[in-house]
Scaffold this active site. Sequence first.
Site, mmCIF file in Angstrom:
data_model
loop_
_atom_site.group_PDB
_atom_site.id
_atom_site.type_symbol
_atom_site.label_atom_id
_atom_site.label_comp_id
_atom_site.label_asym_id
_atom_site.label_seq_id
_atom_site.Cartn_x
_atom_site.Cartn_y
_atom_site.Cartn_z
ATOM 1 N N SER A 129 0.833 -1.197 0.000
ATOM 2 C CA SER A 129 0.000 0.000 0.000
ATOM 3 C C SER A 129 0.875 1.257 0.000
ATOM 4 C CB SER A 129 -0.963 -0.042 1.199
ATOM 5 O OG SER A 129 -2.026 0.862 1.029
ATOM 6 N N HIS A 242 -7.852 -4.749 -2.552
ATOM 7 C CA HIS A 242 -6.625 -4.403 -1.829
ATOM 8 C C HIS A 242 -6.186 -5.548 -0.921
ATOM 9 C CE1 HIS A 242 -3.724 -1.346 -0.837
ATOM 10 N NE2 HIS A 242 -4.041 -1.307 0.445
#
Length: 266
Positions: A129, A242
Amino acid sequence: MTELNLDDGKILDIQRFPSPNPKVELKVITYLSGGLRVKGMLAEPKCKGRMDGFLYLRGGIKNVGKVRPSRIAQFASEGFIVFAPYYRGNQGGEGNEDFAGDDRLDAFSAYVLLKSFPRVQAVHIFGFSRGGVMALLTGIQFPEAASVVTWGGVSDMSLTYYERNDLRRMMKRVIGGTPEKYPERYHDRTPLYGLENLESPVLIIHGVKDHNVSVDHAYRLEKRLRELDKPLECWYFENFTHYFPPEINRKVVEDLTKWMKTNGKR
């Protein structure tokens, strides 16, 4: 390139930490970074002998995306000595995070720290991330790094500002304003502009349905690396966001660590 001080990466304190894995030892380390006392977690397999280092660069900011002992132990169990900086201002560390601004030094100093261990051979860099930006910046800073892996990683800070309405207030506060007002500050936090100096093989892992960090970040990074003819591999997962399902996540961890050992520089 950022100039490091002689003291950056110096260990000030080591505390044992309960490990979720009987074969992995965990410790919380306090180290110097730009004159600040910063903390991070070290995970070492209990087996003897030398092995590669693994710099784990977390995502998020403050309490979002904190380093998880079980995750660090998971990577260590694949045969790496892992160090994961918490970044400045977190969990008892001094200073304040500024989202890949001055706090990139915490990653650079952590790389130096990891290299200083006699058991550590080559050092691989991994970012998840927001940690993707940190990993790429660290790879640019240390061209000798064995490999760089970015998983669901940010590569363009302005794109993050435009994509994430929920992060804009934080980004304006931490960075000082918008990309229109301070383009140079967003440019400085975007590793796409410094990839000429990256010499490590890169692995990009991204879920195509990722709404936290859009797959455009991966595509922009891939495009630039291919333009520069850098060694690169891409693993795109069409159906994932994600966060990957646990079983897939474990398999990807196994695969990426194998990739590091096979493709990393020596």
